[in-house]
Write a protein that holds these residues in place. Structure first.
Motif, PDB file in Angstrom:
ATOM      1  N   GLN A 277     -13.887  37.315  21.302  1.00 16.61           N
ATOM      2  CA  GLN A 277     -13.298  37.326  19.953  1.00 16.61           C
ATOM      3  C   GLN A 277     -14.169  38.267  19.134  1.00 16.61           C
ATOM      4  O   GLN A 277     -15.272  37.914  18.728  1.00 16.61           O
ATOM      5  N   ALA A 278     -13.654  39.481  18.920  1.00 17.30           N
ATOM      6  CA  ALA A 278     -14.489  40.529  18.322  1.00 17.30           C
ATOM      7  C   ALA A 278     -14.845  40.258  16.860  1.00 17.30           C
ATOM      8  O   ALA A 278     -15.676  40.949  16.284  1.00 17.30           O
TER       9      ALA A 278
ATOM     10  N   PHE B 212     -16.213  38.519   9.649  1.00 17.75           N
ATOM     11  CA  PHE B 212     -15.545  39.331   8.620  1.00 17.75           C
ATOM     12  C   PHE B 212     -14.253  38.655   8.205  1.00 17.75           C
ATOM     13  O   PHE B 212     -13.673  37.873   8.954  1.00 17.75           O
TER      14      PHE B 212
ATOM     15  N   TYR C 194       1.236  28.679  14.719  1.00 23.24           N
ATOM     16  CA  TYR C 194       0.289  29.563  15.411  1.00 23.24           C
ATOM     17  C   TYR C 194       0.643  29.655  16.894  1.00 23.24           C
ATOM     18  O   TYR C 194       0.846  28.620  17.564  1.00 23.24           O
TER      19      TYR C 194
ATOM     20  N   TYR D 120       0.267  39.982   9.225  1.00 22.95           N
ATOM     21  CA  TYR D 120       0.899  38.784   8.672  1.00 22.95           C
ATOM     22  C   TYR D 120       1.266  39.066   7.214  1.00 22.95           C
ATOM     23  O   TYR D 120       0.552  39.797   6.519  1.00 22.95           O
TER      24      TYR D 120
ATOM     25  N   LYS E 207     -16.202  45.685  21.193  1.00 18.07           N
ATOM     26  CA  LYS E 207     -16.499  44.432  21.898  1.00 18.07           C
ATOM     27  C   LYS E 207     -17.736  44.647  22.764  1.00 18.07           C
ATOM     28  O   LYS E 207     -17.816  45.636  23.488  1.00 18.07           O
TER      29      LYS E 207
ATOM     30  N   GLU F 250     -11.871  45.377  17.954  1.00 26.68           N
ATOM     31  CA  GLU F 250     -11.675  45.620  19.392  1.00 26.68           C
ATOM     32  C   GLU F 250     -11.142  47.037  19.627  1.00 26.68           C
ATOM     33  O   GLU F 250     -11.622  47.755  20.508  1.00 26.68           O
TER      34      GLU F 250
ATOM     35  N   ALA G 105      -5.499  41.830  11.359  1.00 28.39           N
ATOM     36  CA  ALA G 105      -6.464  41.030  12.131  1.00 28.39           C
ATOM     37  C   ALA G 105      -7.734  41.852  12.342  1.00 28.39           C
ATOM     38  O   ALA G 105      -7.752  42.812  13.114  1.00 28.39           O
TER      39      ALA G 105
ATOM     40  N   TYR H 252      -5.356  28.144  12.192  1.00 31.89           N
ATOM     41  CA  TYR H 252      -4.098  27.801  12.864  1.00 31.89           C
ATOM     42  C   TYR H 252      -3.006  27.382  11.870  1.00 31.89           C
ATOM     43  O   TYR H 252      -2.347  26.350  12.022  1.00 31.89           O
TER      44      TYR H 252
ATOM     45  N   ASN I  88     -10.235  38.801   7.385  1.00 34.59           N
ATOM     46  CA  ASN I  88      -9.101  39.626   7.767  1.00 34.59           C
ATOM     47  C   ASN I  88      -8.700  40.432   6.536  1.00 34.59           C
ATOM     48  O   ASN I  88      -8.445  39.850   5.478  1.00 34.59           O
TER      49      ASN I  88
ATOM     50  N   TRP J  16      -8.835  42.383  15.915  1.00 30.93           N
ATOM     51  CA  TRP J  16      -8.070  43.416  16.629  1.00 30.93           C
ATOM     52  C   TRP J  16      -8.602  44.800  16.262  1.00 30.93           C
ATOM     53  O   TRP J  16      -8.787  45.658  17.126  1.00 30.93           O
TER      54      TRP J  16
ATOM     55  N   TYR K  45      -7.271  33.027   0.033  1.00 27.35           N
ATOM     56  CA  TYR K  45      -7.668  33.194   1.430  1.00 27.35           C
ATOM     57  C   TYR K  45      -9.194  33.323   1.512  1.00 27.35           C
ATOM     58  O   TYR K  45      -9.762  34.251   0.962  1.00 27.35           O
ATOM     59  N   ARG K  46      -9.838  32.363   2.137  1.00 25.00           N
ATOM     60  CA  ARG K  46     -11.305  32.291   2.261  1.00 25.00           C
ATOM     61  C   ARG K  46     -11.978  32.523   0.903  1.00 25.00           C
ATOM     62  O   ARG K  46     -13.003  33.208   0.810  1.00 25.00           O
TER      63      ARG K  46
ATOM     64  N   LYS L   9     -12.095  30.534  22.824  1.00 23.18           N
ATOM     65  CA  LYS L   9     -12.320  31.822  22.155  1.00 23.18           C
ATOM     66  C   LYS L   9     -13.632  31.899  21.398  1.00 23.18           C
ATOM     67  O   LYS L   9     -14.195  32.971  21.235  1.00 23.18           O
TER      68      LYS L   9
ATOM     69  N   SER M  88     -16.148  33.409  12.382  1.00 21.63           N
ATOM     70  CA  SER M  88     -15.617  34.741  12.027  1.00 21.63           C
ATOM     71  C   SER M  88     -16.589  35.403  11.072  1.00 21.63           C
ATOM     72  O   SER M  88     -16.903  34.844  10.022  1.00 21.63           O
TER      73      SER M  88
HETATM   74  N1  EPU Z   1      -7.466  39.871  18.306  1.00 25.97           N
HETATM   75  C1  EPU Z   1      -7.747  40.880  19.174  1.00 25.97           C
HETATM   76  N2  EPU Z   1      -9.028  41.027  19.613  1.00 25.97           N
HETATM   77  C2  EPU Z   1     -10.021  40.204  19.220  1.00 25.97           C
HETATM   78  C3  EPU Z   1      -9.738  39.162  18.317  1.00 25.97           C
HETATM   79  C4  EPU Z   1      -8.451  39.012  17.858  1.00 25.97           C
HETATM   80  O1  EPU Z   1      -6.857  41.662  19.558  1.00 25.97           O
HETATM   81  O2  EPU Z   1     -11.139  40.403  19.688  1.00 25.97           O
HETATM   82  C5  EPU Z   1      -6.073  39.675  17.841  1.00 25.97           C
HETATM   83  C6  EPU Z   1      -5.471  38.416  18.469  1.00 25.97           C
HETATM   84  O3  EPU Z   1      -4.899  38.692  19.702  1.00 25.97           O
HETATM   85  C7  EPU Z   1      -4.434  38.036  17.428  1.00 25.97           C
HETATM   86  C8  EPU Z   1      -5.080  38.455  16.129  1.00 25.97           C
HETATM   87  O4  EPU Z   1      -6.074  39.438  16.460  1.00 25.97           O
HETATM   88  O5  EPU Z   1      -3.263  38.799  17.597  1.00 25.97           O
HETATM   89  C9  EPU Z   1      -5.708  37.292  15.367  1.00 25.97           C
HETATM   90  O6  EPU Z   1      -6.714  36.681  16.186  1.00 25.97           O
HETATM   91  P1  EPU Z   1      -6.993  35.095  16.167  1.00 25.97           P
HETATM   92  O7  EPU Z   1      -5.712  34.383  16.312  1.00 25.97           O
HETATM   93  O8  EPU Z   1      -8.056  34.815  17.149  1.00 25.97           O
HETATM   94  O9  EPU Z   1      -7.472  34.786  14.691  1.00 25.97           O
HETATM   95  P2  EPU Z   1      -8.379  35.607  13.664  1.00 25.97           P
HETATM   96  O10 EPU Z   1      -7.493  36.204  12.630  1.00 25.97           O
HETATM   97  O11 EPU Z   1      -9.275  36.532  14.406  1.00 25.97           O
HETATM   98  C10 EPU Z   1      -8.651  33.661  11.965  1.00 25.97           C
HETATM   99  C11 EPU Z   1      -9.752  32.940  11.258  1.00 25.97           C
HETATM  100  C12 EPU Z   1     -10.420  31.953  12.201  1.00 25.97           C
HETATM  101  C13 EPU Z   1      -9.364  30.970  12.670  1.00 25.97           C
HETATM  102  C14 EPU Z   1      -8.239  31.754  13.374  1.00 25.97           C
HETATM  103  C15 EPU Z   1      -7.082  30.884  13.783  1.00 25.97           C
HETATM  104  C16 EPU Z   1     -10.559  34.459   9.535  1.00 25.97           C
HETATM  105  C17 EPU Z   1     -11.670  35.325   9.073  1.00 25.97           C
HETATM  106  N3  EPU Z   1     -10.719  33.893  10.741  1.00 25.97           N
HETATM  107  O12 EPU Z   1      -9.237  34.441  13.002  1.00 25.97           O
HETATM  108  O13 EPU Z   1     -11.419  31.254  11.454  1.00 25.97           O
HETATM  109  O14 EPU Z   1      -9.917  30.005  13.550  1.00 25.97           O
HETATM  110  O15 EPU Z   1      -7.702  32.750  12.465  1.00 25.97           O
HETATM  111  O16 EPU Z   1      -6.345  30.513  12.667  1.00 25.97           O
HETATM  112  O17 EPU Z   1      -9.577  34.277   8.823  1.00 25.97           O
HETATM  113  C18 EPU Z   1     -13.711  31.246  10.861  1.00 25.97           C
HETATM  114  O18 EPU Z   1     -13.348  31.452   9.706  1.00 25.97           O
HETATM  115  O19 EPU Z   1     -14.932  31.136  11.166  1.00 25.97           O
HETATM  116  C19 EPU Z   1     -12.707  31.179  11.907  1.00 25.97           C
HETATM  117  C20 EPU Z   1     -13.026  31.067  13.191  1.00 25.97           C
END
Ligand code: EPU
Length: 337
Positions: free
Chosen positions: A282-283, A225, A184, A248, A269, A264, A258, A119, A227, A261, A152-153, A211, A223
């Protein structure tokens, strides 16, 4: 052999030769680091995909020391402390800054390795130092924030110091002057002028719980994988076909996409192999339905990487650390032209 199922949150039924529990960092002097070993905190970012022929070194030391200065707090935290409890204990004491990182599973010692983030906030900006045992020099050393080479990670602990440095203590620096980070999406509805750190933390917990599956109820490792970061030209090319693709900024000429995304869009999924499933909400998360093994997990990883590479020409890297028979394993999809 010693069972590892309850020691990692993906909970596969694999084992290791030996487990050593470290309650005091000085015990590290008596561990034989010339033999295969794997350092483990809460096991929320590590998955044992086979029986590991080596020793698991569990970091359990405890202790939090808070030192007040004029404009900031220094918080010295033992590596075995639970991250979420630390964040909430500090918030209750009126020490803010870490609220966007609430509810991330794992320990303090594991957090700098992958530079946990969520976030709009990454741990790196709060790190004063990381202290640990260098298994080559057999001495305790302290690295300052710059020396940790955070990305990043990512950090030096995944590269030059991989398998060489056992983190035992982390120093945080939290400014007394607090400003919320509300960039966020769902956090933008909070009023920046009025919101408190506890309210931000409540909002973050609500988003995460909606989620992300609770590992105690449905084993997972967050997560799975990273991003992917791609060239701007690659992004622009994809945009012509996928106009609403989230992306981003990621430094000059680069974009972070993402992975959830992409997975998905690849129609994955709910895809599953013998008990390992791509999570529906959350894929980016893989879950263990309770009866799976490392080989089914590897099949799912390969399939996800293969489908995303074929459709988007993007190589997804798994963010989770996989441990096989002889140690860490990295699974990769070959390049598509
Ligand atoms: N999205 C989809 N489908 C999905 C999942 C995501 O379309 O199944 C889209 C969302 O709608 C959004 C974008 O992808 O537009 C990003 O999704 P989300 O905000 O859920 O975040 P993320 O990029 O999937 C990252 C971190 C998370 C962290 C969130 C929030 C990584 C690898 N993961 O996930 O970290 O909580 O942002 O900041 O960077 C973790 O590392 O274990 C973790 C949960």
């Amino acid at each position: 052999m010693q069972a590892l199922q309850s020691l990692h949150t993906f909970a596969l039924p694999h084992a290791c030769q030996d487990i050593v529990n470290i309650d005091d960092p000085l015990q590290l002097h008596s561990v034989d680091f010339s033999q295969p070993f794997c350092v483990l905190g809460a096991g929320s970012n590590t998955v044992f995909i086979e029986d590991f022929i080596g020793t698991v070194v569990r970091i359990n030391n405890k202790g939090v020391e808070i030192v007040e200065h004029g404009t900031f707090w220094n918080v010295n935290v033992a590596a075995g402390e639970n991250w979420h409890s630390l964040v909430t204990d500090l918030l209750v004491k009126g020490i803010a800054g870490l609220e966007n990182l609430v509810l991330i599973p794992g320990t303090m010692g594991a957090a700098p390795v992958q530079n946990i983030g969520a976030y709009g906030v990454e741990l790196a900006k709060f790190i004063d130092y990381v202290e640990g045992f260098n298994v080559e020099t057999l001495a305790f050393e302290r690295l300052n924030q710059a020396q940790c080479q955070f990305g990043y990670r990512d950090s030096i602990f995944k590269h030059k110091l991989k398998n060489k440095f056992v983190i035992t203590k982390v120093g945080l620096r939290l400014n007394k002057q607090w400003r919320p980070t509300l960039d966020y999406g769902p956090l933008q509805k909070l009023n920046e002028a009025k919101v408190t750190a506890l309210q931000v933390s409540d909002a973050v917990m609500e988003i995460r719980q909606s989620k992300l599956p609770n590992p105690d109820e449905l084993p997972n490792a967050g997560s799975f994988f990273k991003n992917p970061i791609v060239l701007e030209a690659h992004y622009q090319k994809l945009c012509t076909e996928y106009a609403n693709m989230p992306a981003y900024p990621a430094g000059q000429g680069m974009r972070k996409l993402a992975a959830g995304w992409l997975i998905e869009q690849a129609g994955l999924k709910g895809y599953s192999v013998a008990g390992v499933r791509v999570y529906e909400k959350q894929a980016l998360v893989l879950v263990n339905e309770g009866y799976s093994s490392g080989s089914s997990l590897c099949s799912v990883i390969h399939h996800v990487q293969h489908c995303v590479a074929r459709q988007f020409n993007i190589q997804l890297e798994h963010e989770v650390r996989l441990i096989g028979r002889e140690g860490e394993v990295i699974l990769q999809e070959k390049s598509h032209g």
